[in-house]
Write a protein that holds these residues in place. Structure first.
Motif, PDB file in Angstrom:
ATOM      1  N   THR A  14       0.815  -1.215   0.000  1.00 33.16           N
ATOM      2  CA  THR A  14       0.000   0.000   0.000  1.00 33.16           C
ATOM      3  C   THR A  14       0.846   1.262   0.000  1.00 33.16           C
ATOM      4  O   THR A  14       0.306   2.366  -0.048  1.00 33.16           O
ATOM      5  CB  THR A  14      -0.938   0.012   1.209  1.00 33.16           C
ATOM      6  N   ALA A  15       2.149   1.121   0.074  1.00 31.95           N
ATOM      7  CA  ALA A  15       3.039   2.284   0.011  1.00 31.95           C
ATOM      8  C   ALA A  15       4.366   1.840  -0.587  1.00 31.95           C
ATOM      9  O   ALA A  15       4.868   0.748  -0.283  1.00 31.95           O
ATOM     10  CB  ALA A  15       3.250   2.888   1.398  1.00 31.95           C
ATOM     11  N   ARG A  16       4.908   2.669  -1.436  1.00 36.87           N
ATOM     12  CA  ARG A  16       6.241   2.458  -1.999  1.00 36.87           C
ATOM     13  C   ARG A  16       6.999   3.775  -1.950  1.00 36.87           C
ATOM     14  O   ARG A  16       6.421   4.833  -2.176  1.00 36.87           O
ATOM     15  CB  ARG A  16       6.170   1.989  -3.461  1.00 36.87           C
ATOM     16  N   LYS A  17       8.269   3.684  -1.682  1.00 36.25           N
ATOM     17  CA  LYS A  17       9.080   4.886  -1.728  1.00 36.25           C
ATOM     18  C   LYS A  17       9.184   5.418  -3.151  1.00 36.25           C
ATOM     19  O   LYS A  17       9.200   4.649  -4.121  1.00 36.25           O
ATOM     20  CB  LYS A  17      10.485   4.613  -1.190  1.00 36.25           C
ATOM     21  N   GLY A  18       9.248   6.739  -3.257  1.00 38.10           N
ATOM     22  CA  GLY A  18       9.588   7.348  -4.523  1.00 38.10           C
ATOM     23  C   GLY A  18      11.072   7.184  -4.795  1.00 38.10           C
ATOM     24  O   GLY A  18      11.878   6.990  -3.876  1.00 38.10           O
ATOM     25  N   VAL A  19      11.433   7.256  -6.060  1.00 41.03           N
ATOM     26  CA  VAL A  19      12.808   6.988  -6.483  1.00 41.03           C
ATOM     27  C   VAL A  19      13.326   8.139  -7.333  1.00 41.03           C
ATOM     28  O   VAL A  19      12.636   8.616  -8.244  1.00 41.03           O
ATOM     29  CB  VAL A  19      12.889   5.679  -7.297  1.00 41.03           C
ATOM     30  N   ASP A  57      27.144   7.877  -9.269  1.00 37.88           N
ATOM     31  CA  ASP A  57      25.690   7.761  -9.390  1.00 37.88           C
ATOM     32  C   ASP A  57      25.097   7.686  -7.990  1.00 37.88           C
ATOM     33  O   ASP A  57      25.663   7.049  -7.087  1.00 37.88           O
ATOM     34  CB  ASP A  57      25.309   6.518 -10.187  1.00 37.88           C
ATOM     35  N   VAL A  58      23.943   8.325  -7.820  1.00 41.72           N
ATOM     36  CA  VAL A  58      23.326   8.438  -6.504  1.00 41.72           C
ATOM     37  C   VAL A  58      21.873   7.977  -6.591  1.00 41.72           C
ATOM     38  O   VAL A  58      21.115   8.450  -7.446  1.00 41.72           O
ATOM     39  CB  VAL A  58      23.379   9.888  -5.979  1.00 41.72           C
ATOM     40  N   ASP A  59      21.500   7.054  -5.717  1.00 45.73           N
ATOM     41  CA  ASP A  59      20.140   6.543  -5.619  1.00 45.73           C
ATOM     42  C   ASP A  59      19.466   7.183  -4.414  1.00 45.73           C
ATOM     43  O   ASP A  59      19.983   7.116  -3.300  1.00 45.73           O
ATOM     44  CB  ASP A  59      20.184   5.020  -5.454  1.00 45.73           C
ATOM     45  N   VAL A  60      18.303   7.806  -4.635  1.00 47.04           N
ATOM     46  CA  VAL A  60      17.562   8.487  -3.568  1.00 47.04           C
ATOM     47  C   VAL A  60      16.168   7.878  -3.479  1.00 47.04           C
ATOM     48  O   VAL A  60      15.493   7.730  -4.502  1.00 47.04           O
ATOM     49  CB  VAL A  60      17.445  10.004  -3.833  1.00 47.04           C
ATOM     50  N   ARG A  61      15.744   7.564  -2.242  1.00 49.26           N
ATOM     51  CA  ARG A  61      14.403   6.998  -2.041  1.00 49.26           C
ATOM     52  C   ARG A  61      13.775   7.630  -0.810  1.00 49.26           C
ATOM     53  O   ARG A  61      14.449   7.848   0.198  1.00 49.26           O
ATOM     54  CB  ARG A  61      14.467   5.475  -1.896  1.00 49.26           C
ATOM     55  N   ALA A  62      12.470   7.907  -0.915  1.00 53.13           N
ATOM     56  CA  ALA A  62      11.775   8.569   0.185  1.00 53.13           C
ATOM     57  C   ALA A  62      10.296   8.237   0.137  1.00 53.13           C
ATOM     58  O   ALA A  62       9.724   8.016  -0.935  1.00 53.13           O
ATOM     59  CB  ALA A  62      11.971  10.082   0.119  1.00 53.13           C
ATOM     60  N   TRP A  63       9.671   8.240   1.321  1.00 52.30           N
ATOM     61  CA  TRP A  63       8.247   7.977   1.423  1.00 52.30           C
ATOM     62  C   TRP A  63       7.407   9.170   0.972  1.00 52.30           C
ATOM     63  O   TRP A  63       6.256   9.012   0.599  1.00 52.30           O
ATOM     64  CB  TRP A  63       7.859   7.625   2.860  1.00 52.30           C
ATOM     65  N   VAL A  83      13.705  13.034 -10.386  1.00 51.30           N
ATOM     66  CA  VAL A  83      12.824  12.040  -9.782  1.00 51.30           C
ATOM     67  C   VAL A  83      12.306  11.121 -10.884  1.00 51.30           C
ATOM     68  O   VAL A  83      11.757  11.581 -11.887  1.00 51.30           O
ATOM     69  CB  VAL A  83      11.636  12.715  -9.055  1.00 51.30           C
ATOM     70  N   ASN A  84      12.517   9.830 -10.710  1.00 46.10           N
ATOM     71  CA  ASN A  84      12.055   8.847 -11.689  1.00 46.10           C
ATOM     72  C   ASN A  84      10.625   8.415 -11.408  1.00 46.10           C
ATOM     73  O   ASN A  84       9.804   8.309 -12.324  1.00 46.10           O
ATOM     74  CB  ASN A  84      12.984   7.627 -11.683  1.00 46.10           C
ATOM     75  N   ARG A  85      10.318   8.148 -10.145  1.00 43.34           N
ATOM     76  CA  ARG A  85       8.971   7.753  -9.740  1.00 43.34           C
ATOM     77  C   ARG A  85       8.639   8.432  -8.420  1.00 43.34           C
ATOM     78  O   ARG A  85       9.397   8.337  -7.460  1.00 43.34           O
ATOM     79  CB  ARG A  85       8.870   6.236  -9.543  1.00 43.34           C
ATOM     80  N   GLY A  86       7.513   9.129  -8.379  1.00 40.10           N
ATOM     81  CA  GLY A  86       7.049   9.680  -7.121  1.00 40.10           C
ATOM     82  C   GLY A  86       6.603   8.569  -6.188  1.00 40.10           C
ATOM     83  O   GLY A  86       6.403   7.426  -6.604  1.00 40.10           O
ATOM     84  N   PRO A  87       6.409   8.868  -4.914  1.00 36.17           N
ATOM     85  CA  PRO A  87       5.995   7.834  -3.970  1.00 36.17           C
ATOM     86  C   PRO A  87       4.577   7.331  -4.256  1.00 36.17           C
ATOM     87  O   PRO A  87       3.727   8.070  -4.758  1.00 36.17           O
ATOM     88  CB  PRO A  87       6.038   8.545  -2.609  1.00 36.17           C
ATOM     89  N   LEU A  88       4.355   6.062  -3.945  1.00 35.09           N
ATOM     90  CA  LEU A  88       2.999   5.531  -3.832  1.00 35.09           C
ATOM     91  C   LEU A  88       2.620   5.692  -2.360  1.00 35.09           C
ATOM     92  O   LEU A  88       3.077   4.937  -1.511  1.00 35.09           O
ATOM     93  CB  LEU A  88       2.956   4.057  -4.243  1.00 35.09           C
ATOM     94  N   GLU A  89       1.840   6.720  -2.078  1.00 37.11           N
ATOM     95  CA  GLU A  89       1.475   7.004  -0.690  1.00 37.11           C
ATOM     96  C   GLU A  89       0.220   6.213  -0.310  1.00 37.11           C
ATOM     97  O   GLU A  89      -0.657   5.970  -1.138  1.00 37.11           O
ATOM     98  CB  GLU A  89       1.276   8.498  -0.508  1.00 37.11           C
ATOM     99  N   ARG A  90       0.165   5.816   0.955  1.00 36.58           N
ATOM    100  CA  ARG A  90      -0.882   4.912   1.411  1.00 36.58           C
ATOM    101  C   ARG A  90      -2.279   5.446   1.117  1.00 36.58           C
ATOM    102  O   ARG A  90      -3.209   4.676   0.857  1.00 36.58           O
ATOM    103  CB  ARG A  90      -0.730   4.628   2.907  1.00 36.58           C
ATOM    104  N   GLY A  91      -2.443   6.753   1.151  1.00 37.41           N
ATOM    105  CA  GLY A  91      -3.753   7.336   0.895  1.00 37.41           C
ATOM    106  C   GLY A  91      -4.313   6.983  -0.469  1.00 37.41           C
ATOM    107  O   GLY A  91      -5.532   6.980  -0.661  1.00 37.41           O
ATOM    108  N   MET A  92      -3.438   6.643  -1.435  1.00 35.61           N
ATOM    109  CA  MET A  92      -3.897   6.269  -2.766  1.00 35.61           C
ATOM    110  C   MET A  92      -4.291   4.793  -2.833  1.00 35.61           C
ATOM    111  O   MET A  92      -4.809   4.334  -3.848  1.00 35.61           O
ATOM    112  CB  MET A  92      -2.809   6.550  -3.808  1.00 35.61           C
TER     113      MET A  92
END
Length: 372
Positions: A174-179, A247-253, A283-292
């Motif tokens: 129900t939630a994925r970090k954005g990348v 190269d830098v990988d960034v991930r966040a809720w 940003v490649n993919r925004g977060p999948l936030e639980r509210g969605m």
């Protein structure tokens, strides 16, 4: 609506899974992808209408728009998956598809060919699927650069998205970090390392300063990770390096965290006199936030209770999927609807065949509940 203990689809599932895993489909490899799409089309028959092969950037993708164009978007459901895997051509000869007890193994079996097979089993079980569309992409493992527009187009025409990525220990995602992904380039000045190193500007030393600073941009309390991954510098062992990169990988809720990290990365300044910095990436993919996801999660729990299935649980994960893309459009999205198993991107990846019955019934029930 559920499989009985004596019904045949789980056996068919195993046979079909072996067929699909037996076609090697590295990301963007058009021959294997098209062979896989031929197989998927044969399973779908006419249930979803006539599919389109959408080629973008040389990569083929498969799209069923839905059999009945009169169905309003609010009732439409998009089934979303990808046929590409991280495994190069030739891997199948080393680790062929196999079934041992209740486990199926092979390259791409868990991530995510089992989810694709399950989708067609659920379609067969659901009855009327005139409101269902489906996208199977060919480059998800490489960030969906060529399929993003198609995924966005398909999702925008639907009221819900069900993602057939694998389950996480039986739980729905129900939630994925954005990348976000970036490359920091460093330019210095070359010089002979023995004769006159003082006349050079060492790009590798500058890179070392920057890597340490970059790693401090993470926020453990908020779950934000900032990870230098691949780097390089120099040309010969007796030359002061003129160029370097990391190269830098960034991930966040949260999207706000992705934006904060990007601002701070772009605000970095050189430490070594004469060095220059250059940034690429976004940003490649925004977060999948639980509210969605929560509305569809409630529906899944109701379906499971009504059909006597294993109770539905949920989790959040750090990896991204195309569900991040659809949720960022504001379309309700539920992920992790594929079978249970483990070892994604590892040679031992596996699928738990005992999870297929319940998960197929769950997806079929979700499709049936949204029929007009």
């Amino acid at each position: 609506m559920s499989f009985s203990s004596g019904s045949t689809p789980p056996e068919r599932f195993t046979r079909r899974l072996g067929q699909l895993v037996g076609i090697e489909t590295p990301s963007g490899e058009d021959r294997g992808l098209n062979d896989a799409y031929d197989l998927l089309e044969s399973w779908a028959g006419s249930a979803l209408g006539r599919p389109r092969r959408v080629v973008s950037g040389g990569v083929p993708h498969l799209y069923w728009r839905g059999a009945d164009p009169a169905v309003p978007n609010s009732h439409r459901v998009l089934l979303l998956g990808h046929a590409d895997t991280v495994w190069p051509l030739g891997t199948l000869a080393e680790i062929p598809f196999a079934v041992t007890g209740t486990r199926a193994t092979g390259p791409g079996v868990f991530d995510m060919k089992a989810g694709l097979v399950l989708a067609f089993e659920a379609l067969a079980l659901a009855g009327d699927v005139s409101h269902v569309s489906m996208v199977v992409s060919g480059d998800e493992e490489q960030g969906s650069a060529t399929s993003r527009a198609l995924v966005e187009e398909a999702a925008a025409a639907c009221g819900a998205v069900l993602v057939l990525e694998p389950s996480e220990g039986g739980a729905l995602k129900t939630a994925r970090k954005g990348v976000a992904q970036y490359r920091l380039g460093v330019s210095g000045r070359a010089a002979h390392a023995g004769l006159e190193p003082h006349n050079g500007v060492n790009a590798l030393i500058e890179l070392a300063h920057q890597v340490l600073t970059i790693s401090e941009l993470a926020d453990r309390d908020r779950g934000t990770t900032v990870t230098p991954t691949v780097g390089g510098a120099g040309t010969t062992t007796n030359t002061v390096p003129e160029q370097a990169f990391v190269d830098v990988d960034v991930r966040a809720w949260e999207r706000a965290e992705l934006e904060r990290v990007e601002r701070e990365l772009r605000a970095l300044r050189p430490r070594e006199p004469g060095a220059e910095l250059a940034f690429q990436g976004s940003v490649n993919r925004g977060p999948l936030e639980r509210g969605m996801s929560v509305g569809l999660l409630d529906s899944a729990r109701a379906v499971a209770e009504r059909l006597g299935l294993t109770p539905v649980t949920e989790t959040g994960v750090g990896g991204g999927s195309d569900g991040n893309i659809t949720a960022s459009l504001g379309v309700p999205t539920l992920d992790g609807l594929g079978p249970d198993g483990g070892g994604a991107h590892a040679r031992h990846e596996w699928v738990d065949l005992t999870s297929v019955r319940d998960r197929t019934s769950l997806v079929a029930g979700l499709l049936a509940d949204r029929a007009p």
